[in-house]
Write a protein that holds these residues in place. Structure first.
Motif, mmCIF file in Angstrom:
data_model
loop_
_atom_site.group_PDB
_atom_site.id
_atom_site.type_symbol
_atom_site.label_atom_id
_atom_site.label_comp_id
_atom_site.label_asym_id
_atom_site.label_seq_id
_atom_site.Cartn_x
_atom_site.Cartn_y
_atom_site.Cartn_z
ATOM 1 N N GLY A 5 0.793 -1.223 0.000
ATOM 2 C CA GLY A 5 0.000 0.000 0.000
ATOM 3 C C GLY A 5 0.825 1.272 0.000
ATOM 4 N N THR A 6 2.098 1.150 0.347
ATOM 5 C CA THR A 6 2.957 2.343 0.386
ATOM 6 C C THR A 6 4.068 2.296 -0.657
ATOM 7 O OG1 THR A 6 4.392 1.359 2.103
ATOM 8 C CG2 THR A 6 2.529 2.707 2.858
ATOM 9 N N THR A 48 17.291 10.496 -4.052
ATOM 10 C CA THR A 48 18.358 10.247 -5.031
ATOM 11 C C THR A 48 18.580 11.459 -5.926
ATOM 12 O OG1 THR A 48 17.835 7.890 -5.024
ATOM 13 C CG2 THR A 48 19.106 8.711 -6.894
ATOM 14 N N GLY A 49 17.500 12.127 -6.304
ATOM 15 C CA GLY A 49 17.597 13.300 -7.169
ATOM 16 C C GLY A 49 17.960 14.590 -6.451
ATOM 17 N N ASP A 102 10.670 5.603 6.066
ATOM 18 C CA ASP A 102 9.552 5.025 6.830
ATOM 19 C C ASP A 102 8.781 6.107 7.569
ATOM 20 O OD1 ASP A 102 9.858 2.320 6.130
ATOM 21 O OD2 ASP A 102 11.402 2.034 7.655
ATOM 22 N N LEU A 103 9.494 7.023 8.214
ATOM 23 C CA LEU A 103 8.841 8.123 8.920
ATOM 24 C C LEU A 103 8.110 9.035 7.933
ATOM 25 C CD1 LEU A 103 8.238 9.678 11.505
ATOM 26 C CD2 LEU A 103 10.459 10.817 11.237
ATOM 27 N N ALA A 104 8.729 9.293 6.795
ATOM 28 C CA ALA A 104 8.097 10.140 5.779
ATOM 29 C C ALA A 104 6.793 9.527 5.273
ATOM 30 C CB ALA A 104 9.067 10.377 4.619
ATOM 31 N N ALA A 131 8.634 4.656 -3.339
ATOM 32 C CA ALA A 131 9.465 4.794 -4.538
ATOM 33 C C ALA A 131 9.648 6.263 -4.910
ATOM 34 C CB ALA A 131 8.839 4.025 -5.706
ATOM 35 N N SER A 132 8.590 7.051 -4.800
ATOM 36 C CA SER A 132 8.679 8.486 -5.107
ATOM 37 C C SER A 132 9.621 9.191 -4.133
ATOM 38 C CB SER A 132 7.304 9.137 -5.047
ATOM 39 O OG SER A 132 6.482 8.633 -6.070
#
Length: 81
Positions: A9-10, A22-23, A33-35, A15-16
């Motif tokens: 579900g997440t 990374t960007g 995980d916190l985000a 991935a975003s």
């Protein structure tokens, strides 16, 4: 089973967030995980606890507030208060 549901579900948000780290759009030390919790928490609370609906504008508000608090600082500002 709950862990599998949580992960599936997440997956898109995770991935975003990872891509944004990374960007360089989000800090390298971001706790993903916190985000995920910070982004999903208001939506779950509003729907499941408060029994209120939300629309795309509310989701955008949650995301904008998250980004204001977590946007990576330009290299020349890092390490300064």
């Amino acid at each position: 089973m709950k862990e599998a549901l949580y992960r599936s579900g997440t997956r898109a948000v995770r991935a975003s967030l990872t891509e944004a780290v990374t960007g360089g759009a989000l800090p390298a030390d971001l706790d993903v995980d916190l985000a995920v919790d910070q982004l999903h928490g208001p939506l779950f609370f509003r729907r499941l606890v408060a029994n209120r609906t939300f629309d795309l504008d509310y989701v955008r508000e949650v995301l904008d507030e998250f980004l204001r608090g977590h946007a990576a600082k330009p290299a020349h500002q890092q390490g300064t208060s």
